[in-house]
Design an enzyme around this catalytic site. Structure first.
Site, short mmCIF file in Angstrom:
data_model
loop_
_atom_site.label_atom_id
_atom_site.label_comp_id
_atom_site.label_asym_id
_atom_site.label_seq_id
_atom_site.Cartn_x
_atom_site.Cartn_y
_atom_site.Cartn_z
N LYS A 101 0.84 -1.55 0.10
CA LYS A 101 0.10 -0.15 -0.36
C LYS A 101 1.06 1.45 0.09
O LYS A 101 1.78 1.38 0.40
CB LYS A 101 -1.03 0.08 1.11
CG LYS A 101 -2.16 1.24 0.93
CD LYS A 101 -3.03 1.04 2.51
CE LYS A 101 -4.26 1.77 2.68
NZ LYS A 101 -4.66 1.95 3.64
N SER A 117 -9.50 1.78 2.86
CA SER A 117 -9.11 2.89 2.12
C SER A 117 -7.75 1.89 1.11
O SER A 117 -7.33 2.96 0.43
CB SER A 117 -8.38 3.89 2.77
OG SER A 117 -7.18 3.51 3.95
N SER A 152 -9.96 -0.44 7.41
CA SER A 152 -9.04 0.21 5.82
C SER A 152 -8.70 -1.13 4.92
O SER A 152 -8.56 -1.11 4.26
CB SER A 152 -8.48 1.29 5.88
OG SER A 152 -8.89 2.28 6.07
#
Lengths: 488, 98
Positions: free
Chosen positions: A81, A156, A180
């Site tokens: 990420k 997210s 997330s």
């Protein structure tokens, strides 16, 4: 080489690598090829590192030939990420303000990952500064849900969930501040896990809300997430909130723990307005545990509903403080228009941050401001204590809690962007866990009639990730939902 | 808790050193008003006997050993600087001429 290599699990690939059916170079090449073939549709990747990944795969094959592999993940590709920093690579947090930011150091999770022999494969999209539940707030691109390209992947960590679901990588590292990891995992039909707060070092994790943030794994099966967590977790003197005691070896524990367990069903997580298909799927999962001899106990988490205001006060307050470092002076976007020092702050931040980030900075600054601090921030911290006590009380009776991960399946692009409060309310099943600091994971438990994945959330006890993984794994063994793949 | 509608967006944006467009100010004022109204729920319970919780687990001061260790070189530390000269950040003048 077999074309379906890209949908295998790390557990399967590990055997294929061990008996030399495949090489790490072949595996990484298959991930690269799959990414090239599908990412124009999925748009999970912000950056790729083909040459480095192949070079690392070659080194892995060499280690294996010499009988010196570093662990079970040696040679397995893992996407990262965009908010976990890697030395020499862009780490943009999907934000314009960090558009050109190249990290001069590695996050501890990356150091640990490399020491396990796993291969960092690309940097994947996310909501800007991890603020969002749909990955739509990214400055760079909107990632699609591999199950329905007109829908969001969740957020997210939407890029992490989507690239694992699309077969572009075997594993991914994401971060979970209020769901997330778990919510996008649920919406994309993969496994995603948030460890106990303090288990994985936050050093090199670009901060959103420091008392809530945790790095965690994404995978296609429970055992894979356990292996990845084992690889990245552990005490780190560079993170002052790192847990210094013993943490369980999760992958090793899975086959040893067979239950039956006592499982709690919090009634607050099955409200009247819960999507009926999600209710049916999760209740069927509960029945499946019951049929396998587990005792199912109804429990109460009475302060659940208050978690939305508590979370959005605490998270935005911490974010407004953490994001004050992006000042246009030292290492971020500096506005060309600015005249004096104060002007640099205002304009660089105004130009560099997207709308959702600005909204949260404003909210966080407000709840911390003079005259409002006690009424909002301090009160939220007190209610946070009540939320933790809810969990502590529930766990006096049970080994884990079973809930839906998300109140709805994946929604369409743009459906909730106009109304931030509706977006915030959709986090209700995941944020409580972060406030309390407990571990939890999401795993697939069915599909809607519209062919969208449904996630089952299993919430465990702090520092008992081994039990959590074993409980989730037992469900996976008894059901085939985790084997379902999207058509791309 | 105060009346949710009285959020002064200019005051808050100034605290945050954040330039907002007129459209953003207008939109945020409405949206934050709605959000703060939702926050009113927190008033519904008595917290007078509760301790505030800043972290999931007790966090104490953690001190490192007072030993020199390798760190970033000036070049590495400045690699992302928007403007630099002679291993230093370039910023606008912040003091007036005498």
């Amino acid at each position: 080489m077999s074309e379906d290599l890209y949908y295998k699990t790390a557990t399967e690939l590990r055997r294929l690598l061990e008996n030399r059916t495949i090489s790490a170079v072949e595996l990484v090449q298959s991930a690269i090829a799959r990414t090239k073939a599908t990412d124009d549709k999925v748009r999970a990747y912000l950056d790729t590192n083909e040459d480095e990944a192949i070079e690392l795969a070659r080194a892995s094959d060499e280690r294996r030939a010499n009988g010196k592999i570093l662990g079970p993940l040696d040679g397995i590709p893992v996407s990262i990420k965009d908010l976990i920093v890697e030395k020499g690579k862009l780490a943009r947090c999907s934000s314009r303000i960090l558009e050109n930011f190249v990290s001069p150091y590695d996050a501890t999770a990356i150091v640990n990952l490399r020491n396990s022999g796993a291969i960092p494969w690309g940097r994947v999209n996310m909501d800007e500064f991890a603020m969002g539940s749909s990955t739509e707030t990214s400055y760079f691109q909107k990632t699609a849900n591999p199950w329905d390209l007109e829908r969001i992947p969740g957020g997210s960590s939407g890029g992490s969930a989507a690239c694992v679901a699309a077969g572009q990588t075997v594993l991914s590292l994401g971060s979970d501040t209020g769901g997330s990891i778990r919510q996008p995992a649920a919406l994309c039909g993969v496994v995603g896990m948030k460890p106990t707060y303090g288990t994985v070092s936050r050093y090199g994790l670009i901060a959103f809300a420091s008392s809530l943030d945790q790095i965690g794994p994404f995978s296609r099966c429970v055992e894979d997430s356990a292996m990845l967590l084992d690889a990245i977790s552990g005490y780190d003197p560079l993170d002052s909130t790192s847990y210094s005691g013993d943490i369980p070896n999760c992958a090793q524990a899975i086959p040893e723990k067979k239950g039956p367990w006592k499982l709690g069903i919090p009634k607050e997580y099955f409200p009247d307005n819960l999507d009926p298909e999600i209710r049916t799927a999760v209740e069927a999962a509960v029945d499946n545990y019951r049929a396998r001899g587990c005792e199912i106990i109804e429990v109460e988490l009475p302060h659940t509903e208050l978690a939305i205001p508590v979370y959005y006060i605490i998270a935005t307050a911490e974010a407004s403080s953490n994001l004050s470092r992006y000042d246009g002076i030292r290492y971020t976007h500096r506005s060309e228009e600015s005249t004096d020092a104060l002007d640099i702050y205002f304009k660089s931040r105004g130009e560099g941050f997207g709308e959702e980030v600005k909204r949260r900075i404003c909210l966080g600054s407000f709840v911390l401001s003079s005259g409002y601090y006690d009424a909002y921030y301090l009160r939220a911290q007190k209610v946070r204590n009540l939320i933790r006590k809810d969990f502590q009380n529930a766990f006096k009776q049970v080994d884990a809690l079973l809930t839906p991960t998300s109140p709805t399946p994946a929604f369409k692009f743009g459906e909730r962007t106009e109304d931030p409060l509706t977006m915030y309310l959709s986090d209700i099943f995941t944020i409580n866990v972060n406030l309390a600091g407990f571990p939890a994971l999401s795993l697939p438990c069915g599909l809607t009639s519209g062919n969208l994945p449904i996630g089952l959330q299993v919430i465990g006890q702090p520092l008992k990730e081994d039990d959590l993984f074993a409980i989730a794994h037992s469900y996976e063994q008894a059901n085939d939902y985790w084997k379902l793949r999207p058509t791309l | 808790m105060s009346d949710a509608s009285n959020i002064d967006i200019d005051y808050v944006a100034n605290l945050a050193r954040l330039q907002l467009t007129p459209e953003e100010k207008q939109r945020f004022a409405g949206q934050l008003g709605d959000i703060l109204e939702h926050f009113e729920k927190l008033k519904s319970i008595d917290v007078s006997n509760e301790e505030p919780m800043a972290h999931p687990f007790p966090v104490f001061n953690v001190l490192g050993a007072d030993e020199a260790s390798p760190t970033l070189s000036p070049e590495q530390a400045l690699v992302n600087a928007p403007k630099q000269r002679d291993q230093q950040l370039v910023v606008p003048k912040v003091v007036d001429d005498a």
